[in-house]
Design a protein around this motif. Structure first.
Motif, PDB file in Angstrom:
ATOM      1  N   MET A   1       0.903  -1.617   0.607  1.00  0.00           N
ATOM      2  CA  MET A   1      -0.182  -0.145   0.069  1.00  0.00           C
ATOM      3  C   MET A   1       0.421   1.331  -0.085  1.00  0.00           C
ATOM      4  SD  MET A   1      -3.335  -0.027   2.659  1.00  0.00           S
ATOM      5  CE  MET A   1      -4.659   1.343   2.117  1.00  0.00           C
ATOM      6  N   SER A   2       0.713   2.610  -0.454  1.00  0.00           N
ATOM      7  CA  SER A   2       1.486   3.628  -0.529  1.00  0.00           C
ATOM      8  C   SER A   2       0.795   4.661   0.574  1.00  0.00           C
ATOM      9  CB  SER A   2       1.406   4.548  -2.373  1.00  0.00           C
ATOM     10  OG  SER A   2      -0.095   4.853  -2.081  1.00  0.00           O
ATOM     11  N   LYS A   3       1.875   5.527   0.083  1.00  0.00           N
ATOM     12  CA  LYS A   3       1.322   6.986   1.661  1.00  0.00           C
ATOM     13  C   LYS A   3       0.531   7.505   1.201  1.00  0.00           C
ATOM     14  CE  LYS A   3       3.920   9.243   4.712  1.00  0.00           C
ATOM     15  NZ  LYS A   3       5.201   9.385   5.487  1.00  0.00           N
ATOM     16  N   VAL A   4      -0.705   7.739   1.262  1.00  0.00           N
ATOM     17  CA  VAL A   4      -0.472   8.929   0.904  1.00  0.00           C
ATOM     18  C   VAL A   4      -0.695  10.312   1.436  1.00  0.00           C
ATOM     19  CG1 VAL A   4      -3.137  10.363   1.717  1.00  0.00           C
ATOM     20  CG2 VAL A   4      -3.374   8.182   1.512  1.00  0.00           C
ATOM     21  N   THR A   5       0.076  10.787   0.464  1.00  0.00           N
ATOM     22  CA  THR A   5       0.988  12.535   0.272  1.00  0.00           C
ATOM     23  C   THR A   5      -1.458  13.565   0.772  1.00  0.00           C
ATOM     24  OG1 THR A   5       2.281  11.144  -0.691  1.00  0.00           O
ATOM     25  CG2 THR A   5       2.068  13.600  -0.769  1.00  0.00           C
ATOM     26  N   ASN A   6      -0.185  14.291   1.619  1.00  0.00           N
ATOM     27  CA  ASN A   6      -1.150  16.014   1.210  1.00  0.00           C
ATOM     28  C   ASN A   6      -0.481  16.787   0.532  1.00  0.00           C
ATOM     29  OD1 ASN A   6      -2.497  18.294   2.152  1.00  0.00           O
ATOM     30  ND2 ASN A   6      -3.063  17.208   3.789  1.00  0.00           N
ATOM     31  N   LEU A   7      -0.962  16.987  -0.506  1.00  0.00           N
ATOM     32  CA  LEU A   7      -0.326  17.890  -1.377  1.00  0.00           C
ATOM     33  C   LEU A   7      -0.314  19.668  -1.211  1.00  0.00           C
ATOM     34  CD1 LEU A   7      -1.830  16.816  -4.971  1.00  0.00           C
ATOM     35  CD2 LEU A   7      -0.183  16.111  -3.780  1.00  0.00           C
ATOM     36  N   ASN A   8      -1.471  20.018  -0.082  1.00  0.00           N
ATOM     37  CA  ASN A   8      -1.296  21.327   0.060  1.00  0.00           C
ATOM     38  C   ASN A   8       0.180  21.351   0.952  1.00  0.00           C
ATOM     39  OD1 ASN A   8      -3.609  22.099  -0.865  1.00  0.00           O
ATOM     40  ND2 ASN A   8      -4.901  21.384   0.917  1.00  0.00           N
ATOM     41  N   GLN A   9       0.251  19.916   1.723  1.00  0.00           N
ATOM     42  CA  GLN A   9       1.146  20.746   2.991  1.00  0.00           C
ATOM     43  C   GLN A   9       3.093  20.482   1.758  1.00  0.00           C
ATOM     44  OE1 GLN A   9       1.240  17.468   5.587  1.00  0.00           O
ATOM     45  NE2 GLN A   9      -0.280  18.026   6.925  1.00  0.00           N
ATOM     46  N   PHE A  10       2.987  19.741   0.908  1.00  0.00           N
ATOM     47  CA  PHE A  10       3.929  19.415   0.122  1.00  0.00           C
ATOM     48  C   PHE A  10       3.969  20.562  -0.156  1.00  0.00           C
ATOM     49  CE2 PHE A  10       5.749  18.642  -4.012  1.00  0.00           C
ATOM     50  CZ  PHE A  10       6.316  17.969  -3.311  1.00  0.00           C
ATOM     51  N   ARG A  11       3.190  21.543  -1.124  1.00  0.00           N
ATOM     52  CA  ARG A  11       2.983  22.639  -2.229  1.00  0.00           C
ATOM     53  C   ARG A  11       4.403  23.851  -0.885  1.00  0.00           C
ATOM     54  NH1 ARG A  11       0.012  26.567  -1.369  1.00  0.00           N
ATOM     55  NH2 ARG A  11      -1.158  25.190  -0.244  1.00  0.00           N
ATOM     56  N   LYS A  12       3.379  23.483   0.450  1.00  0.00           N
ATOM     57  CA  LYS A  12       3.642  24.967   1.108  1.00  0.00           C
ATOM     58  C   LYS A  12       5.224  24.619   1.710  1.00  0.00           C
ATOM     59  CE  LYS A  12      -1.227  25.886   3.305  1.00  0.00           C
ATOM     60  NZ  LYS A  12      -1.626  25.597   4.499  1.00  0.00           N
ATOM     61  N   GLN A  13       5.559  23.230   2.071  1.00  0.00           N
ATOM     62  CA  GLN A  13       6.889  22.517   2.662  1.00  0.00           C
ATOM     63  C   GLN A  13       7.670  23.015   1.182  1.00  0.00           C
ATOM     64  OE1 GLN A  13       7.954  21.712   5.626  1.00  0.00           O
ATOM     65  NE2 GLN A  13      10.201  22.154   4.037  1.00  0.00           N
ATOM     66  N   GLN A  14       7.451  22.980  -0.285  1.00  0.00           N
ATOM     67  CA  GLN A  14       8.608  23.758  -0.434  1.00  0.00           C
ATOM     68  C   GLN A  14       8.629  25.138  -1.127  1.00  0.00           C
ATOM     69  OE1 GLN A  14      10.094  21.992  -3.064  1.00  0.00           O
ATOM     70  NE2 GLN A  14       9.618  20.188  -1.839  1.00  0.00           N
ATOM     71  N   ALA A  15       7.568  25.442  -0.507  1.00  0.00           N
ATOM     72  CA  ALA A  15       6.989  27.067  -1.022  1.00  0.00           C
ATOM     73  C   ALA A  15       8.521  27.220  -0.222  1.00  0.00           C
ATOM     74  CB  ALA A  15       5.951  27.295  -0.792  1.00  0.00           C
ATOM     75  N   ARG A  16       8.444  26.913   1.418  1.00  0.00           N
ATOM     76  CA  ARG A  16       9.553  27.037   2.235  1.00  0.00           C
ATOM     77  C   ARG A  16      10.429  27.327   2.463  1.00  0.00           C
ATOM     78  NH1 ARG A  16       6.208  23.940   6.470  1.00  0.00           N
ATOM     79  NH2 ARG A  16       4.350  25.136   6.718  1.00  0.00           N
ATOM     80  N   VAL A  17      11.082  26.046   1.333  1.00  0.00           N
ATOM     81  CA  VAL A  17      12.654  25.782   1.341  1.00  0.00           C
ATOM     82  C   VAL A  17      12.961  26.705   0.501  1.00  0.00           C
ATOM     83  CG1 VAL A  17      14.083  23.527  -0.757  1.00  0.00           C
ATOM     84  CG2 VAL A  17      12.014  22.791   1.534  1.00  0.00           C
ATOM     85  N   LYS A  18      12.096  27.420  -0.540  1.00  0.00           N
ATOM     86  CA  LYS A  18      13.179  27.939  -1.354  1.00  0.00           C
ATOM     87  C   LYS A  18      13.087  29.554  -0.737  1.00  0.00           C
ATOM     88  CE  LYS A  18      10.673  27.431  -6.225  1.00  0.00           C
ATOM     89  NZ  LYS A  18      10.097  27.508  -7.271  1.00  0.00           N
ATOM     90  N   LYS A  19      11.519  29.654  -0.434  1.00  0.00           N
ATOM     91  CA  LYS A  19      11.975  30.970   0.867  1.00  0.00           C
ATOM     92  C   LYS A  19      13.179  30.728   1.502  1.00  0.00           C
ATOM     93  CE  LYS A  19       7.375  33.058   1.082  1.00  0.00           C
ATOM     94  NZ  LYS A  19       6.525  34.276   1.979  1.00  0.00           N
ATOM     95  N   ARG A  20      13.735  29.816   1.882  1.00  0.00           N
ATOM     96  CA  ARG A  20      15.022  29.737   2.586  1.00  0.00           C
ATOM     97  C   ARG A  20      16.105  30.277   1.950  1.00  0.00           C
ATOM     98  NH1 ARG A  20      13.668  25.446   4.825  1.00  0.00           N
ATOM     99  NH2 ARG A  20      12.641  26.266   6.660  1.00  0.00           N
ATOM    100  N   GLU A  21      15.988  29.375   0.469  1.00  0.00           N
ATOM    101  CA  GLU A  21      17.461  28.943  -0.003  1.00  0.00           C
ATOM    102  C   GLU A  21      17.069  30.357  -0.732  1.00  0.00           C
ATOM    103  OE1 GLU A  21      16.469  26.283  -3.652  1.00  0.00           O
ATOM    104  OE2 GLU A  21      16.541  24.760  -1.840  1.00  0.00           O
ATOM    105  N   GLN A  22      16.331  31.182  -1.063  1.00  0.00           N
ATOM    106  CA  GLN A  22      16.493  32.992  -1.166  1.00  0.00           C
ATOM    107  C   GLN A  22      16.860  33.872  -0.460  1.00  0.00           C
ATOM    108  OE1 GLN A  22      15.758  33.887  -4.273  1.00  0.00           O
ATOM    109  NE2 GLN A  22      17.109  35.369  -3.415  1.00  0.00           N
TER     110      GLN A  22
END
Length: 60
Positions: A1-22
């Motif tokens: 069985m695959s793990k369920v991924t919350n796309l909103n959390q994934f999107r927000k996490q990616q945005a945080r990573v981008k801001k931290r890099e910037q």
């Protein structure tokens, strides 16, 4: 069985990573240490003081 991924959390996490890099890029580009800021301020103060010392006084 695959793990369920919350796309909103994934999107927000990616945005945080981008801001931290910037932020890291901006810190490298524009950041100065406290000592560098103090040195620049003291040099500017000395330059203003020296320039004011060379001004002629107006006799009225």
């Amino acid at each position: 069985m695959s793990k369920v991924t919350n796309l909103n959390q994934f999107r927000k996490q990616q945005a945080r990573v981008k801001k931290r890099e910037q932020g890291s890029v901006n810190a490298e580009k524009f950041g100065r240490s406290k000592a560098e800021k103090a040195l620049q301020e003291s040099r500017a103060t000395k330059e203003r003081r020296d320039l004011d010392g060379h001004q002629r006084e107006h006799d009225e």
